[in-house]
Design a protein around this motif. Structure first.
Motif, mmCIF file in Angstrom:
data_model
loop_
_atom_site.group_PDB
_atom_site.id
_atom_site.type_symbol
_atom_site.label_atom_id
_atom_site.label_comp_id
_atom_site.label_asym_id
_atom_site.label_seq_id
_atom_site.Cartn_x
_atom_site.Cartn_y
_atom_site.Cartn_z
ATOM 1 N N TRP A 90 0.530 -2.639 -6.658
ATOM 2 C CA TRP A 90 -0.736 -1.874 -6.772
ATOM 3 C C TRP A 90 -1.111 -1.558 -8.171
ATOM 4 O O TRP A 90 -2.049 -1.738 -8.578
ATOM 5 N N ARG A 91 0.086 -1.263 -9.020
ATOM 6 C CA ARG A 91 -0.190 -0.885 -10.364
ATOM 7 C C ARG A 91 -0.784 -1.827 -11.221
ATOM 8 O O ARG A 91 -1.506 -1.701 -12.296
ATOM 9 N N GLU A 107 5.106 1.554 -16.026
ATOM 10 C CA GLU A 107 4.092 2.099 -16.851
ATOM 11 C C GLU A 107 4.216 1.978 -18.434
ATOM 12 O O GLU A 107 3.121 1.928 -19.209
ATOM 13 N N ASN A 137 6.122 5.950 -5.599
ATOM 14 C CA ASN A 137 6.460 6.505 -7.134
ATOM 15 C C ASN A 137 5.734 5.514 -8.134
ATOM 16 O O ASN A 137 5.710 4.459 -7.906
ATOM 17 N N LEU A 138 5.352 6.056 -9.353
ATOM 18 C CA LEU A 138 5.273 5.285 -10.312
ATOM 19 C C LEU A 138 6.553 4.756 -11.076
ATOM 20 O O LEU A 138 7.264 5.452 -11.314
ATOM 21 N N ASP A 160 0.745 -1.234 -0.035
ATOM 22 C CA ASP A 160 0.143 -0.080 -0.003
ATOM 23 C C ASP A 160 0.757 1.176 0.228
ATOM 24 O O ASP A 160 0.272 2.423 0.231
ATOM 25 N N GLU A 161 2.114 0.944 -0.317
ATOM 26 C CA GLU A 161 3.052 2.188 -0.145
ATOM 27 C C GLU A 161 2.809 3.385 -1.487
ATOM 28 O O GLU A 161 2.590 4.452 -1.043
ATOM 29 N N ARG A 162 2.597 2.921 -2.533
ATOM 30 C CA ARG A 162 2.098 3.596 -3.625
ATOM 31 C C ARG A 162 3.299 4.850 -3.600
ATOM 32 O O ARG A 162 2.606 6.035 -3.938
ATOM 33 N N GLU A 168 -4.299 -2.691 -10.297
ATOM 34 C CA GLU A 168 -5.120 -1.671 -10.812
ATOM 35 C C GLU A 168 -5.426 -1.809 -12.327
ATOM 36 O O GLU A 168 -6.376 -1.313 -12.738
ATOM 37 N N ARG A 195 6.201 -3.124 -3.478
ATOM 38 C CA ARG A 195 5.577 -1.500 -3.482
ATOM 39 C C ARG A 195 5.049 -1.118 -4.821
ATOM 40 O O ARG A 195 4.303 -0.250 -4.711
ATOM 41 N N ASP A 196 5.451 -2.146 -6.226
ATOM 42 C CA ASP A 196 4.825 -1.784 -7.192
ATOM 43 C C ASP A 196 3.579 -2.613 -7.667
ATOM 44 O O ASP A 196 3.155 -2.310 -8.697
#
Length: 376
Positions: free
Chosen positions: A272-273, A190, A184-185, A180-182, A276, A269-270
């Motif tokens: 979530w993307r 990306e 940086n992208l 749940d840190e979110r 999503e 930490r990545d």
């Protein structure tokens, strides 16, 4: 009175806390918050013991003891742990899996403070070794272990068939600190995810191996694309070279490259993307002790379609907080994928129910249940 806990992961392979939501760390944090000190032992190839402090709450600390051990099949044997002086430092010792040789040794050395937290629900692939272990070690071990806990209902049934009494299913919790840190992208992530914009996205996260049914997964993709060529599959994971080579040969020979977005690994930490960007999590494994990705998917509100395995049998109620399919039939899985993708009402219901499930599946709750049984 309990004050210091030792949690031993007995498998002889090194883990990576950055790329996997480690159960022992999540459980350890919950114990720290309840006023205990906790050490977690992980296997390491380095001969020198490395102590890493990973969490502190008030005056209590969680440490990882990276410890070298002897290997026997998938067993890690930590000779340093088997010394009385070492064991005397702890008031409670949690051991993983009844059929790990360390569990037998500990059941003889410190039965009064040893509890079992067991995940597997099937015998060792080497049937002769399993038979010998059960014949020589199991009867005494059953008598010596103080309390028996399982990670799933399937594991509970398995232990009961082995003669263990009063097995309590605790399940598994989810540590959300890093996912749940979110912060940086990630630009590389990306860039790859640009390919799935405005697409329907299926997701698989896990080891690439036959036990996880990757060939079946790829066949699902191959066939569903004939019905909807706008579907994409995100795969996160890697495996042995022989396995992955076979899978990529299949992908290339069936022209699936443009329909797959692949990551060999993603840091916690990545994650979530990735979630999503996904519409449905597919988990068609032949066997899995639990599958942390099931809890992660529920946490990130990605509906799950899963086979019957340790995690799904414990977490998922079919058509309520996810879908379970008990057959490996490509057309059946495709039908359920399409049903889920096209039914917004079902998706909303599953997301709501899954959110409730994951709220209850916390390490704090699981640690409290274990400690209540120990106090009794």
């Amino acid at each position: 009175m309990l004050s210091k806990v030792l949690y031993i992961r007995n498998f002889a392979n090194k883990v990576n806390p950055k790329s996997y939501n480690l159960q022992e760390i999540g459980f350890g944090k919950a114990l720290i918050k309840k006023g205990f000190d906790c050490d977690v032992i992980y296997f390491d190839n380095n001969n020198k013991l490395k102590i890493e402090e990973v969490f502190q709450f008030r005056n209590n600390k969680l440490r990882i003891l990276w410890m070298n051990g002897m290997k026997f099949l998938n067993n890690g044997i930590f000779t340093k742990v088997l010394r009385k002086k070492f064991l005397d430092e702890y008031d409670l010792i949690i051991t993983t899996e009844y059929n790990q040789i360390m569990t037998f040794f500990l059941s003889n050395l410190c039965p009064e403070k040893l509890v079992l937290y067991h995940g597997p629900y099937g015998d060792n692939s080497n049937k002769k070794i399993q038979l010998l272990y059960d014949s020589f070690f199991l009867p005494r071990m059953r008598k010596n272990i103080k309390l028996n806990f399982s990670k799933s209902d399937l594991a509970n049934n398995y232990l009961m068939k082995k003669g263990f009494k009063d097995v309590i299913t605790l399940g598994v919790g989810l540590d959300t600190e890093h996912i749940d840190e979110r912060i940086n992208l990630n630009k590389e992530i990306e860039s790859k995810l640009e390919k799935v914009k405005d697409k329907k996205v299926l997701l698989y996260i896990g080891v690439l191996e036959e036990r996880r049914n990757i060939s079946f997964l790829l066949n699902i993709l191959k066939n569903i694309l004939t019905l909807n060529n706008e579907i994409r599959l995100i795969i996160v994971g890697t495996g042995r070279e022989d396995d992955t080579k076979k899978y990529w040969n299949f992908i290339k020979s069936n022209n699936l490259e443009e329909s797959i977005i692949y990551f060999d690994k993603i840091e916690q930490r990545d994650l979530w993307r990735i979630y999503e960007s996904s519409d449905v999590m597919l988990f068609p494994t032949n066997y899995d002790i639990f599958g942390m990705v099931l809890l992660e998917s529920m946490h990130f509100q990605v509906p799950i379609i899963s086979s019957v395995n340790g995690g799904s049998s414990t977490l998922i109620q079919h058509n309520i907080n996810g879908l379970i399919i008990d057959k490996f039939d490509v057309s059946l899985w495709i039908s359920e994928i399409q049903r889920l993708l096209n039914d917004s009402g079902l998706i909303a219901q599953i997301k709501q129910a899954a959110a409730e499930t994951v709220r209850e599946a916390t390490w704090d709750h699981i640690a409290e249940r274990m400690l209540m049984q120990i106090k009794h």
